[in-house]
Motif scaffolding. Structure first.
Motif, mmCIF file in Angstrom:
data_model
loop_
_atom_site.group_PDB
_atom_site.id
_atom_site.type_symbol
_atom_site.label_atom_id
_atom_site.label_comp_id
_atom_site.label_asym_id
_atom_site.label_seq_id
_atom_site.Cartn_x
_atom_site.Cartn_y
_atom_site.Cartn_z
ATOM 1 N N THR A 32 0.854 -1.191 0.000
ATOM 2 C CA THR A 32 0.000 0.000 0.000
ATOM 3 C C THR A 32 0.888 1.238 0.000
ATOM 4 O O THR A 32 2.040 1.179 0.412
ATOM 5 C CB THR A 32 -0.871 0.079 1.264
ATOM 6 O OG1 THR A 32 -0.010 0.228 2.389
ATOM 7 C CG2 THR A 32 -1.741 -1.137 1.445
ATOM 8 N N CYS A 34 -1.113 4.590 0.048
ATOM 9 C CA CYS A 34 -1.943 5.686 0.540
ATOM 10 C C CYS A 34 -2.750 5.257 1.759
ATOM 11 O O CYS A 34 -3.658 5.951 2.179
ATOM 12 C CB CYS A 34 -2.861 6.209 -0.571
ATOM 13 S SG CYS A 34 -4.186 5.100 -1.049
ATOM 14 N N HIS A 35 -2.398 4.097 2.303
ATOM 15 C CA HIS A 35 -3.162 3.576 3.430
ATOM 16 C C HIS A 35 -2.402 3.754 4.731
ATOM 17 O O HIS A 35 -1.192 3.622 4.775
ATOM 18 C CB HIS A 35 -3.439 2.089 3.202
ATOM 19 C CG HIS A 35 -4.229 1.459 4.304
ATOM 20 N ND1 HIS A 35 -5.585 1.649 4.442
ATOM 21 C CD2 HIS A 35 -3.857 0.674 5.337
ATOM 22 C CE1 HIS A 35 -6.014 0.998 5.503
ATOM 23 N NE2 HIS A 35 -4.985 0.396 6.067
ATOM 24 N N GLY A 43 -8.019 5.065 -1.318
ATOM 25 C CA GLY A 43 -8.078 4.386 -2.613
ATOM 26 C C GLY A 43 -7.452 5.127 -3.765
ATOM 27 O O GLY A 43 -7.968 5.091 -4.878
ATOM 28 N N ALA A 44 -6.345 5.826 -3.530
ATOM 29 C CA ALA A 44 -5.772 6.631 -4.605
ATOM 30 C C ALA A 44 -4.510 6.050 -5.210
ATOM 31 O O ALA A 44 -4.235 6.260 -6.379
ATOM 32 C CB ALA A 44 -5.477 8.040 -4.097
ATOM 33 N N CYS A 45 -3.738 5.293 -4.424
ATOM 34 C CA CYS A 45 -2.453 4.855 -4.962
ATOM 35 C C CYS A 45 -2.599 3.640 -5.857
ATOM 36 O O CYS A 45 -1.733 3.364 -6.677
ATOM 37 C CB CYS A 45 -1.464 4.576 -3.843
ATOM 38 S SG CYS A 45 -1.748 3.002 -2.988
ATOM 39 N N ARG A 46 -3.670 2.916 -5.747
ATOM 40 C CA ARG A 46 -4.034 1.770 -6.584
ATOM 41 C C ARG A 46 -3.080 0.585 -6.434
ATOM 42 O O ARG A 46 -3.111 -0.338 -7.244
ATOM 43 C CB ARG A 46 -4.143 2.157 -8.060
ATOM 44 C CG ARG A 46 -4.877 3.445 -8.350
ATOM 45 C CD ARG A 46 -6.214 3.574 -7.734
ATOM 46 N NE ARG A 46 -7.277 2.738 -8.264
ATOM 47 C CZ ARG A 46 -8.466 2.623 -7.714
ATOM 48 N NH1 ARG A 46 -8.758 3.302 -6.628
ATOM 49 N NH2 ARG A 46 -9.378 1.834 -8.228
ATOM 50 N N CYS A 48 -2.897 -1.509 -3.818
ATOM 51 C CA CYS A 48 -3.429 -2.603 -3.020
ATOM 52 C C CYS A 48 -4.456 -3.417 -3.799
ATOM 53 O O CYS A 48 -5.271 -4.122 -3.211
ATOM 54 C CB CYS A 48 -4.082 -2.039 -1.765
ATOM 55 S SG CYS A 48 -5.522 -1.059 -2.139
ATOM 56 N N THR A 62 -9.557 -1.995 -5.300
ATOM 57 C CA THR A 62 -8.595 -1.670 -4.239
ATOM 58 C C THR A 62 -9.064 -2.296 -2.933
ATOM 59 O O THR A 62 -10.164 -2.034 -2.462
ATOM 60 C CB THR A 62 -8.466 -0.147 -4.072
ATOM 61 O OG1 THR A 62 -9.775 0.423 -4.109
ATOM 62 C CG2 THR A 62 -7.632 0.447 -5.174
ATOM 63 N N CYS A 64 -8.107 -1.752 0.020
ATOM 64 C CA CYS A 64 -8.204 -0.871 1.189
ATOM 65 C C CYS A 64 -9.605 -0.271 1.321
ATOM 66 O O CYS A 64 -9.973 0.199 2.388
ATOM 67 C CB CYS A 64 -7.155 0.232 1.134
ATOM 68 S SG CYS A 64 -7.407 1.426 -0.185
HETATM 69 S S1 FES Z 1 -3.723 1.557 -0.310
HETATM 70 FE FE1 FES Z 1 -3.703 3.071 -1.869
HETATM 71 S S2 FES Z 1 -5.407 2.475 -3.032
HETATM 72 FE FE2 FES Z 1 -5.493 1.095 -1.407
#
Ligand code: FES
Ligand SMILES: Cc1cc2nc3c(=O)[nH]c(=O)nc-3n(C[C@H](O)[C@H](O)[C@H](O)COP(=O)(O)O)c2cc1C
Ligand code: SF4
Ligand code: SF4
Lengths: 224, 621
Positions: A32, A34-35, A43-46, A48, A62, A64
């Motif tokens: 991950t 962005c978690h 849910g931005a980094c994509r 996960c 995603t 997360c």
């Molecule tokens: S941790 Fe970034 S999208 Fe899920």
């Protein structure tokens, strides 16, 4: 309890548990960016991504943000997931190579090449700092402005924010160090509380940490 | 007609009013329909209407012949369009100076003004009556038909043609389950893009137990070049409103919202007026027509972002937050506007509802295909002879739309491809022309129905350049939240731009395809998920064109500036100097009466010289 299949295993978690938390509970690691456990999912980094649904009609979501559903088929390391994840990490490396977190991800997930044009951004817009400030510090000193490629993080009206209490939380949580290493001399809208001019990886690894040749992380450090 | 002043409180009053208005309309069969939609307004139809008014008054005809300023009549290219009723005589390209003649000849003497008639470009034949024009003949206009007969600012017109009787019969004898059952039987699928069965959405929302539910009409219509929804709102706003009210009844909503983009001021104004009229008549408000059903509708004006058409972004925008999609689930039927169950339907979807209810699902679904009933409006644009709005039964082939209705390619050029589905749709080549226009078929072919954009491309279009254009649009419109949409699309754009400049390699081309697949697979909302389509579909059908750009450094269509050159054929050049005078960057030199020369280093490849030269001496390589 919600029962579902995780990598072929019958598992059960409490209602409302995300697939990411469920996987982590059962000892399966999903990368991950962005978690953070203390912050709301974004849910931005994509990174996960996991594959859900019957083969043939499956899709990537995603983990997360996706809640466990009764009877769901979930695969966290299918070929499709692994391939997609590797390209995403490669794209991160091509975009923000000076981040230690991203470098570590690359080595952990065997990303050994960058085929995209190399760039040097200093923020991946993961929004961790914003959520940290808002949710942990009740601060709301920073937020996103603009859309798409113009999206960036700043204080309201690009002025030094009176909401900011110099807690440094944004810098602490940042995987890309935008807020960490600009120093008070820089004209920056973010708080400038800290003076750390060297890339963080140098503390730990000297110039050897990065397998990119030449090591762009250090290059960036030297430019400053 | 008291009800028009005081509002109605019961169903019999509605029936009564409809009867009276119908009778009144039957007595007034003479009227002129002047198209007042954007295309014709741009051609000057506002003035035409004014001059008609004056002219009718002068001749004392204003009591006999009505004048309606209608919504889009379809054949935008031939605007301003005027249709003379009851005969249905179709006059095109009407100028202010023609009006006196129309009034004199047609209205007073019943003669036809030949020179204003539409001429069939294929047979050269002049056509008098609108329905006989090939452009209309092959269409099946269920939604747009009333555009000819309705003044969109008049609820009386709509009522006289049987408007609101679907709603009346719903209130009289149907419950939510029955309405949803009818919609299910009709096989209506959402016209906003994804083609989701409408009944399923409604049922899901109707089953939610909540004190407050909402139904939202999606009139964001952000696709460049698309104007079906705008035409419906501007041409027949009450049909959309009636659909929305029936939808509200079916899902158990007490409030409806119409979300219109700010770039549609006329639509906003028309729909606002329609709301006031419906309110005054008692068709909106508390305890409508004594049925116990209460429903109110408001208008929410968006700030015009393509991504705000996505349902969760739309909700955010209506709530006053940044118009950015959020991760689903929870779906909107569970948690939508104000955290209440919400259903969102497209304008055209809702406009279908009244006709399903009044005709009955059985009749309705005779039009269309096995899996999706009804018609679809396409905005047919690009290199076809007849551009405009086209309404056809679902399942009609692309060929029929482009060649039979559209009249084929303009200027005798060859057909190359058709781009369907808006910016995130795809391009289909000539070999796919017999494909039926159906949600699933188009998707399987790598394109999509989208909201009904249809851009016809001829041989002079470069497919790489086209992919670049749509990619640029999507890249600009991405909200930027997902890393793979924001960074992925912008990297793809850079890579496609490199191809159009001859600075790419086959290895990079392979990487482009790999990245496109990742973007498609790894983004949150429909924008990112379909964002790679322009590239993927052009690669699927026109890979050779990409290869020629990359390996041979050539743009076969002669579009990509960096890959073309302008030269002067010294044998044809007589040294007239016309091109030299026109060239904006002074890249052309030469003595008078001696062959001229283009200096490649200075040339910006604008092509002005090519257009200027009367001796065909300038050549594009
Ligand atoms: S941790 Fe970034 S999208 Fe899920
Ligand atoms: C980026 C994006 C833009 C969209 N724009 C529109 C739009 O302008 N109008 C519309 O009706 N639907 C649009 N949609 C589709 C809607 O999300 C939604 O599917 C539709 O409004 C549902 O209505 P329907 O079931 O009646 O088709 C868009 C979707 C995406 C992902
Ligand atoms: S500054 Fe750091 S924490 Fe904040 S969005 Fe950028 S990368 Fe994420
Ligand atoms: S896919 Fe693109 S437009 Fe959609 S939410 Fe993600 S970044 Fe925003």
């Amino acid at each position: 309890m919600i029962n579902f299949m995780l990598n072929g295993l019958d598992v059960a978690v409490e209602k409302g548990t995300t697939l990411l938390d469920a996987a982590s509970f059962y000892g399966i690691e999903i990368p991950t960016l962005c978690h953070d456990e203390g912050l709301s999912p974004y849910g931005a980094c994509r990174l996960c991504l996991v594959e859900i649904g019957e083969p043939g009609r499956s899709r990537l979501v995603t983990s997360c943000t996706y809640p466990a559903e009764e009877g769901l088929l979930v695969r966290t390391h299918s070929q499709r997931v692994v391939n997609t994840r590797k390209v995403i990490i490669e794209l991160y490396l091509a975009t923000c190579p000076s981040s230690k977190v991203i470098q570590d991800l690359a080595s952990r997930y065997h990303v050994t090449q960058v085929r995209f044009q190399q760039k040097h951004d200093n923020c991946i817009l993961c929004g961790l700092c914003i959520r940290y400030c808002k949710e942990q510090m009740q601060g709301k000193a920073i937020g996103f402005v603009n859309r798409g490629v113009d999206r960036r993080i700043t204080t309201p009206f690009d002025r030094k924010s009176e909401e900011c209490r110099f807690c440094g939380g944004c810098m602490y949580i940042c995987p890309a160090c935008q807020a960490r290493c600009q120093g008070p001399a820089e004209k920056s809208a973010v708080c400038n509380a800290c003076l750390n001019l060297s890339p963080p990886c140098l503390d730990h690894f000297g110039e050897t940490m990065c397998y990119l040749d030449p090591c762009v992380a250090c290059e960036q450090g030297r430019q400053k | 007609m008291d009800a028009l002043q005081t509002g109605m409180r019961s169903l019999p009053e509605l029936l009564n009013l409809q009867q009276q208005l119908k009778k009144r309309r039957e007595q007034q069969q003479n009227y002129l329909a002047v198209c007042g939609d954007t295309g014709c307004t741009a051609w000057g139809s506002q003035n035409i209407k004014g001059v008609f008014q004056k002219c009718l008054q002068q001749k004392g005809l204003d009591h006999i012949t009505g004048l309606k300023f209608t919504g889009c009549l379809g054949l935008c290219e031939s605007g301003p369009v005027v249709i003379v009723f009851p005969q249905g005589i179709f006059y095109q390209k009407v100028k202010e100076s023609d009006i006196e003649e129309i009034v004199e000849q047609t209205l007073l003497q019943g003669k036809i003004v030949e020179r204003l008639l539409y001429q069939d470009p294929l047979s050269g034949e002049k056509i008098i009556y609108a329905p006989e024009i090939p452009f209309y003949r092959k269409q099946e206009r269920i939604l747009l038909v009333n555009n000819w007969e309705i003044d969109p600012s008049s609820i009386e017109d709509y009522l006289a043609l049987g408007g609101y009787s679907a709603f009346g019969s719903v209130l009289a004898s149907m419950d939510s389950e029955y309405v949803i059952g009818e919609i299910k039987k009709s096989r209506l699928r959402g016209r906003g893009g994804a083609g989701f069965p409408t009944w399923q959405k409604w049922e899901e929302c109707s089953e939610m137990a909540a004190a407050q539910k909402y139904i939202i009409c999606n009139a964001d219509e952000g696709d460049p070049g698309a104007f079906m929804d705008r035409s419906l709102l501007e041409g027949n706003p009450h049909s959309v409103l009636e659909g929305l009210i029936i939808g509200g009844f079916a899902v158990g909503a007490t409030e409806g919202i119409i979300y219109v983009r700010a770039e549609y001021p006329t639509a906003v104004q028309k729909i606002r007026r329609a709301l006031i009229q419906a309110h005054e008549l008692g068709l909106l408000g508390e305890n409508i027509l004594g049925s116990g059903f209460s429903f109110n509708v408001s208008v929410s004006v968006g700030a015009g972002a393509f991504v705000c058409g996505e349902t969760s972004a739309l909700v955010a925008s209506v709530e006053g937050r940044v118009g950015e999609p959020r991760q689903k689930p929870p779906h909107l039927a569970e948690r939508g506007y104000n955290n209440c169950p919400t259903v969102i339907n497209n304008v055209e979807t809702l406009a279908n509802i009244p006709s399903i209810i009044s005709k009955g699902a059985e009749v309705y679904r005779r039009t269309g295909t096995e899996k999706s009933g009804g018609t679809k409006i396409f905005s047919l644009v690009g290199k076809v002879r007849n551009t405009g709005l086209v309404e056809v039964p679902l399942g009609v082939s692309l060929r029929e739309i482009i060649f039979d209705i559209g009249g084929g390619i303009k200027g005798g050029k060859a057909f190359k491809a058709v781009q369907t589905g808006g910016p995130s749709g795809g391009c289909l080549p000539a070999s796919m022309l017999d494909l039926p226009t159906d949600f699933d078929e188009l998707k399987a072919a790598g394109s999509m129905m989208g909201s009904g954009g249809m851009i016809v491309l001829d041989e002079e279009t470069c497919m790489v350049d086209l992919a670049r254009y749509f990619l640029k649009f999507l890249n600009d419109e991405s909200c930027g939240r997902c890393f793979t949409c924001r960074e992925g699309l912008s990297r793809m754009l850079e890579m496609v731009e490199a191809i159009t400049k001859g600075q790419s390699s086959m290895a990079e081309f392979a990487l482009l395809k790999e990245l496109a697949a990742v973007v498609k697979d790894s983004t949150m909302c429909g924008l990112g998920q379909t964002g790679a389509n322009p590239v993927l579909s052009t690669i699927r059908y026109f890979a050779e064109e990409y290869r020629v750009h990359i390996e041979e450094g050539r743009c076969p269509a002669g579009v990509c500036r960096d890959l073309i050159q302008f030269q002067i054929n010294t044998e044809l050049c007589n040294g007239c100097g016309a091109c030299r005078n026109k060239c904006p960057v002074e890249a052309i030199e030469g003595e008078a009466k001696a062959p001229h020369l283009i200096r490649a280093a200075l040339c910006t490849k604008c092509g002005i010289c090519l257009e200027t030269c009367r001796y065909n001496a300038v050549i594009k390589l």
